[in-house]
Enzyme design. Structure first.
Site, PDB file in Angstrom:
ATOM      1  N   ALA A   1       1.406  -1.537   0.132  1.00 53.97           N
ATOM      2  CA  ALA A   1      -0.072  -0.464   0.319  1.00 53.97           C
ATOM      3  C   ALA A   1       0.616   1.766   0.147  1.00 53.97           C
ATOM      4  CB  ALA A   1      -0.981  -0.573   1.090  1.00 53.97           C
TER       5      ALA A   1
ATOM      6  N   GLU B   1      -1.212   7.355  -2.833  1.00 52.22           N
ATOM      7  CA  GLU B   1      -2.851   7.623  -2.409  1.00 52.22           C
ATOM      8  C   GLU B   1      -3.294   8.608  -2.871  1.00 52.22           C
ATOM      9  OE1 GLU B   1      -1.152   9.670   0.757  1.00 52.22           O
ATOM     10  OE2 GLU B   1      -0.334   8.202   1.796  1.00 52.22           O
ATOM     11  N   PRO B   2      -4.642   8.804  -3.204  1.00 50.33           N
ATOM     12  CA  PRO B   2      -4.970  10.213  -3.832  1.00 50.33           C
ATOM     13  C   PRO B   2      -3.982  11.112  -4.519  1.00 50.33           C
ATOM     14  CG  PRO B   2      -6.546   9.606  -1.588  1.00 50.33           C
ATOM     15  CD  PRO B   2      -5.538   8.983  -1.117  1.00 50.33           C
TER      16      PRO B   2
ATOM     17  N   GLY C   1       0.855   9.423  -6.272  1.00 50.05           N
ATOM     18  CA  GLY C   1       0.987   8.710  -6.823  1.00 50.05           C
ATOM     19  C   GLY C   1       2.116   8.434  -7.513  1.00 50.05           C
TER      20      GLY C   1
ATOM     21  N   ARG D   1      -5.801 -17.512 -42.101  1.00 50.35           N
ATOM     22  CA  ARG D   1      -7.381 -16.592 -43.005  1.00 50.35           C
ATOM     23  C   ARG D   1      -7.467 -16.337 -43.544  1.00 50.35           C
ATOM     24  NH1 ARG D   1     -13.004 -15.617 -41.936  1.00 50.35           N
ATOM     25  NH2 ARG D   1     -12.845 -12.706 -42.228  1.00 50.35           N
TER      26      ARG D   1
ATOM     27  N   ILE E   1      -4.740  -7.162 -37.155  1.00 48.99           N
ATOM     28  CA  ILE E   1      -4.636  -8.666 -37.908  1.00 48.99           C
ATOM     29  C   ILE E   1      -6.230  -9.633 -37.820  1.00 48.99           C
ATOM     30  CG2 ILE E   1      -3.334 -10.662 -38.262  1.00 48.99           C
ATOM     31  CD1 ILE E   1      -1.162  -9.174 -37.907  1.00 48.99           C
TER      32      ILE E   1
ATOM     33  N   GLY F   1      -8.703  -8.918 -37.082  1.00 51.29           N
ATOM     34  CA  GLY F   1     -10.121  -7.640 -37.154  1.00 51.29           C
ATOM     35  C   GLY F   1     -10.659  -8.189 -36.484  1.00 51.29           C
TER      36      GLY F   1
ATOM     37  N   GLU G   1       3.628   0.695 -11.150  1.00 46.69           N
ATOM     38  CA  GLU G   1       4.598   0.932 -10.682  1.00 46.69           C
ATOM     39  C   GLU G   1       6.116   2.025 -11.315  1.00 46.69           C
ATOM     40  OE1 GLU G   1       3.728  -0.915  -8.727  1.00 46.69           O
ATOM     41  OE2 GLU G   1       3.955  -2.976  -9.719  1.00 46.69           O
TER      42      GLU G   1
END
Length: 390
Positions: free
Chosen positions: A122, A125-126, A129, A263, A336, A338, A362
């Site tokens: 942890a 935080e707000p 960052g 394909r 590729i 699609g 990170e």
């Protein structure tokens, strides 16, 4: 220089691929149900423990696999092929836990290594960052310990973990310090579980800490060591992100290549079309170059050939380059495929969503650029050179 895998590295790669193949069968269930039921968690935990790849970053004497950084990169590249972030079920305890006291080790780290407990980190935080030094979570001295108050965001695995490594400003000096906090401690509350763009087998909840008392024995490392320990964690994690994104990109390219060969449009396999060939070639270049550099930096770390600051900058280069390159690769691969590439039942679609966060967590791509530029400005271009054998 010898870039061949050793017999040990081949053995680890094969074990990681076998484990990846086993876990891969849970991908669609994880995607469709936004996670896995307890039985699946138990089955995968047992498979991880049986594989010998639990806690690859911890010493053998503590019960870990005791792998070198390069060996860990080899393993993580295979696990990175998984969608739903199922690679995160093959747990590498936060390397900060290597700073545990013997008593802390028995209570926290050893049970994690055995698959009995789970940690989460942890930090964010707000208002803190990309700049953790702006943290508002505080630890105030109390009789026999500390009282934590604050808020943490983006706590990956916070829903599943049973204890946390919490970064807080300790005492009047606001010394950055890590604390081991059991999640069921009075005052710890998981306040919000945001819904994210990607599917992730675990969540990234938000927590508040209100008058949370922890004893003096809860300090991880020493008071004031929080940033240094966290930086070391970031250096390793950035190399692992580089490895995992390369593995994810290679899986996307394998799928796109096979699709292009099979394909048919306008009477031919779409692999015959030069615009498709160009995308396939660009993907191969992005993967090959970034794998080589990531392996180089991991090897240098193991050999102790570069100082801590240079290694920090080189890990930033690896993380920045590989995460952005993998984003380009999976974007081309989805193109590729699609319309089918936009279908969530196809791995390439899931990889497209899930790889986006690797340019954010990170340390954002912008922060990696600042780290690299700071090293260049202060110390010159030495970080670009291969170290000598002397």
């Amino acid at each position: 220089m010898d870039f061949r895998l050793t017999a040990r590295q081949e053995e680890l790669r094969d074990a990681a691929r076998a484990l990846t193949d086993f876990v891969m069968k849970y991908e669609l269930d994880c995607e469709e149900n936004n996670g896995l039921p307890p039985q699946a968690h138990a089955e995968i935990r047992d498979a991880v423990l049986n594989s010998g790849l639990q806690a690859v970053n911890m010493p053998r004497e503590w019960g870990g696999a005791g792998l070198t950084i390069l060996e860990q990169v080899t393993v993580q590249a295979e696990l990175g092929r998984l969608t739903g972030a199922l690679w995160d079920m093959v747990w590498r305890p936060a390397n900060a836990l290597s700073h545990c006291t013997p008593e802390q080790r028995e209570r926290y780290l050893v049970p994690v290594i055995r698959g009995q407990r789970r940690d989460c980190y942890a930090v964010t935080e707000p208002e803190a960052g990309s700049d953790p030094q702006n943290l508002k979570t505080t630890a105030t001295r109390a009789d026999g310990g500390w009282v934590l108050n604050g808020e943490k965001w983006f706590v990956t695995v916070g829903d599943h973990a049973d204890f946390m490594i919490v970064l807080a400003a300790a005492g009047e000096e606001r010394a950055p310090t890590l604390f081991l906090v059991d999640k069921d401690t009075t005052g710890v509350e998981m306040t919000r579980v945001p819904r994210w763009m990607h599917t992730f087998v675990y969540e990234h909840p938000e927590f508040t800490f209100t008058e949370v008392f922890v004893p003096d024995e809860a300090v991880l490392g020493e008071v004031g060591q929080g940033y240094d320990i966290t930086r070391s964690w970031f250096t390793e994690e950035r190399l692992m992100i580089a490895a995992r994104t390369i593995g994810a990109a290679e899986r996307a390219l394998e799928l796109a290549r096979d699709w292009a060969v099979e394909r048919r449009q306008f009477g031919s396999p779409i692999a015959d079309f030069q615009l498709i060939q160009g995308m396939l070639a660009d993907c191969a270049v992005d993967i090959a170059v970034n794998r080589a550099y990531t392996h180089q930096v991991a090897w240098e770390a193991d050999q102790g050939l570069v100082d801590r600051k240079t290694l920090h900058a080189k890990a930033a280069i690896a993380k920045l380059a590989a995460s952005e390159a993998s984003g380009r690769v999976v974007d081309r691969c989805l193109q590729i495929f699609g319309g089918r590439g936009y279908d969530r039942s196809y791995p390439v679609e899931r990889l497209y969503r899930e790889l986006r966060v690797d340019r954010i967590w990170e340390g954002t791509s912008e922060i990696q650029r600042l780290i690299i530029a700071g090293e260049l400005v202060k110390r010159g271009t030495g970080l670009l050179r291969m170290p000598s054998a002397d």
